[in-house]
Design a protein around this motif. Structure first.
Motif, short mmCIF file in Angstrom:
data_model
loop_
_atom_site.label_atom_id
_atom_site.label_comp_id
_atom_site.label_asym_id
_atom_site.label_seq_id
_atom_site.Cartn_x
_atom_site.Cartn_y
_atom_site.Cartn_z
N ALA A 63 3.99 12.35 11.37
CA ALA A 63 5.38 12.61 11.73
C ALA A 63 6.33 12.03 10.69
N ASN A 64 6.08 10.79 10.28
CA ASN A 64 6.94 10.15 9.28
C ASN A 64 6.88 10.88 7.95
N ALA A 65 5.71 11.37 7.56
CA ALA A 65 5.59 12.09 6.30
C ALA A 65 6.45 13.36 6.33
N ARG A 66 6.44 14.04 7.44
CA ARG A 66 7.21 15.28 7.54
C ARG A 66 8.71 15.00 7.59
N ILE A 67 9.09 13.96 8.29
CA ILE A 67 10.51 13.60 8.33
C ILE A 67 10.96 13.12 6.95
N ASP A 68 10.12 12.31 6.30
CA ASP A 68 10.45 11.84 4.94
C ASP A 68 10.66 13.01 4.00
N LYS A 69 9.81 14.02 4.12
CA LYS A 69 9.94 15.19 3.26
C LYS A 69 11.27 15.90 3.50
N ALA A 70 11.65 16.05 4.74
CA ALA A 70 12.90 16.73 5.06
C ALA A 70 14.10 15.94 4.53
N ILE A 71 14.05 14.61 4.69
CA ILE A 71 15.14 13.77 4.20
C ILE A 71 15.20 13.82 2.67
N PHE A 78 16.48 10.67 14.98
CA PHE A 78 15.35 11.34 15.63
C PHE A 78 14.06 10.56 15.39
N ARG A 79 13.86 10.08 14.16
CA ARG A 79 12.66 9.30 13.84
C ARG A 79 12.62 8.02 14.69
N THR A 80 13.75 7.31 14.75
CA THR A 80 13.79 6.06 15.51
C THR A 80 13.43 6.31 16.97
#
Length: 446
Positions: free
Chosen positions: A179-187, A397-399
């Protein structure tokens, strides 16, 4: 991956989290799942210095070990990969910093931090995620004691800790890695877009300057004064009514008080003997990095920190705002690059500051240039603000997602079982990440 995550079948109210948590998870005190690190750097056996920076424990390069450094690192604590660091100080006044970090490299860090080593039924990765949620949910700020509300090991060892089974901890950690990898990519994609928009704005501004048929003057010939800082740092005085401006306050034509620090009237008087920064002056950095400029805003009492300088424009020759933009024009950037040997970490000599070349047309022409640049800046700012709001939503959203997963508000065991051991590369998740995250964010706003 982010939508319609199922709940656990049986839940029990947890007073610490003020929410139900899975009944199958045990609740144990911190003492049962954590150990305080007591491994001191006796005999200076370790020399690699670590630093807690924005939630990451990073190796601090030797060239950055300056300023407030100890006489000896013997009092530091030794940390190993898998350990966890908590910054326990000043809970009352600082409720925004990320206080928890996961150690990846062996090294030493100040003993003012609490070093922790997972024990008992906790894995180090789940322990880090749990403590991070204690931090991000602000529960950590109700745990300290003393005048400045400092966190201690005695607080952490009594803290209620959720303990899923080893298999569930592994599933949680695996899911969050993906999940963090995908959110990091979007950011990261949105930040690249912000950088591109700003580059385009800078290029458009340089075209406007390039079209001018104007003489090029040395900056000092267009200014009444150039004011240098003292060659040392003013004292930090908590609660002081004045602020010290550092190079981190000045970036890309923008000024921010973030990065400044308070000082008192005595220091202010000493550090403004050469001149008090006034509204309409132009801040300038001659190092770290060299060549950044911003206007001095109205209504603030500030003095210059190290590596800061100040232009005081001659109002009969040049507008303050025009001078600030001209510092980012091609003649000035070329001069700065040559003077610093093209290095982003180079420095300008005091004498170089006055020699920086700027195009100086008539004041009426400057006003026309500023009108065009303000339009570019305004249009760019609107687009950047929209993207930065999207980034903030992703971070929120991540938090929320991490907190829900770590405290058992959702059950990720089934989806974790379908995921590979390591997160996919960004290149393989471009379309899925954007669509899936967009749907999840929109769902949260309904």
């Amino acid at each position: 991956m982010f939508r319609s995550l199922p709940p656990y079948a049986q839940m029990t109210h947890n007073p610490f989290w003020s929410a139900p948590t899975p009944s199958q998870w045990s609740v144990q005190p911190g003492l049962a799942v954590l150990q305080e690190n007591r491994h001191k750097n006796d005999g200076l056996v370790e020399s690699q210095v670590l630093s807690l920076s924005y939630g990451h424990v990073v190796v601090k390069p030797i060239e950055k070990q300056r300023g407030l450094v100890p006489d000896s690192y013997e009092g530091y604590q030794i940390l190993d990969p898998g350990d966890i660091v908590v910054r326990p100080t000043d809970l009352q006044n600082d409720q925004t910093s990320i206080r928890v970090g996961h150690v990846k490299d062996r090294g030493i860090i100040t003993s003012a931090y609490i070093g922790l080593r997972p024990a008992g039924a906790w894995s180090d990765s789940y322990a880090y995620q749990y403590l991070s949620v204690v931090d991000s949910s602000k529960r950590i700020y109700g745990m300290g004691s003393g005048l400045r509300q400092q966190l201690r090991w005695s607080d952490l060892k009594r803290m209620p800790c959720l303990v899923p089974s080893a298999e569930e901890q592994a599933a949680i950690v695996k899911y969050l890695a993906h999940a963090n990898a995908r959110i990091d990519k979007a950011i990261a994609a949105k930040r690249r877009l912000v950088a591109l928009l700003r580059e385009e704005a800078t290029a458009a501004s340089r075209v406007i300057f390039a079209e001018l048929n104007a003489p090029i003057l040395r900056a000092k010939d267009a200014c009444l004064r150039i004011i240098d800082c003292k060659n040392r740092t003013p004292d930090y005085v908590e609660g002081g009514g004045f602020h010290v401006i550092r190079t981190t306050c000045v970036r890309a034509g923008k000024f921010s008080m973030e990065g400044s620090y308070p000082t008192d009237a005595e220091n202010f008087a000493t550090w403004t003997q050469r001149g008090v920064p006034e509204f309409g002056d132009v801040f300038f950095t001659r190092e770290a990095p060299a060549g950044e400029a911003a206007l001095v805003p109205a209504g603030i009492d500030v003095c210059l920190g190290q590596r800061m300088m100040l232009y005081r424009p001659d109002p009969l020759k040049i507008r303050s705002e025009y001078l600030m933009h001209a510092i980012y024009d091609e003649p000035a950037r070329r001069f700065i690059s040559l003077a610093t040997n093209g290095s982003t970490v180079g420095h300008l000599r005091v004498g170089d500051i006055g020699a920086i070349p700027v195009r100086v047309p008539e004041l009426s022409v400057q006003d026309e240039v500023l009108k065009k640049i303000r339009h570019i800046v305004s249009t760019t700012a609107q687009a950047v603000n929209r993207i930065e709001r999207e980034i903030a939503l992703l971070q929120e959203f991540r938090t929320r997602l991490v907190a829900d997963v770590v405290t058992g508000q959702v059950d990720v065991r089934a989806i974790a079982a379908t995921l590979p051991d390591a997160p996919e590369s960004f290149d393989n998740t471009v379309s899925a990440t954007d669509d899936d995250l967009e749907e999840a964010l929109n769902e949260g706003e309904e």
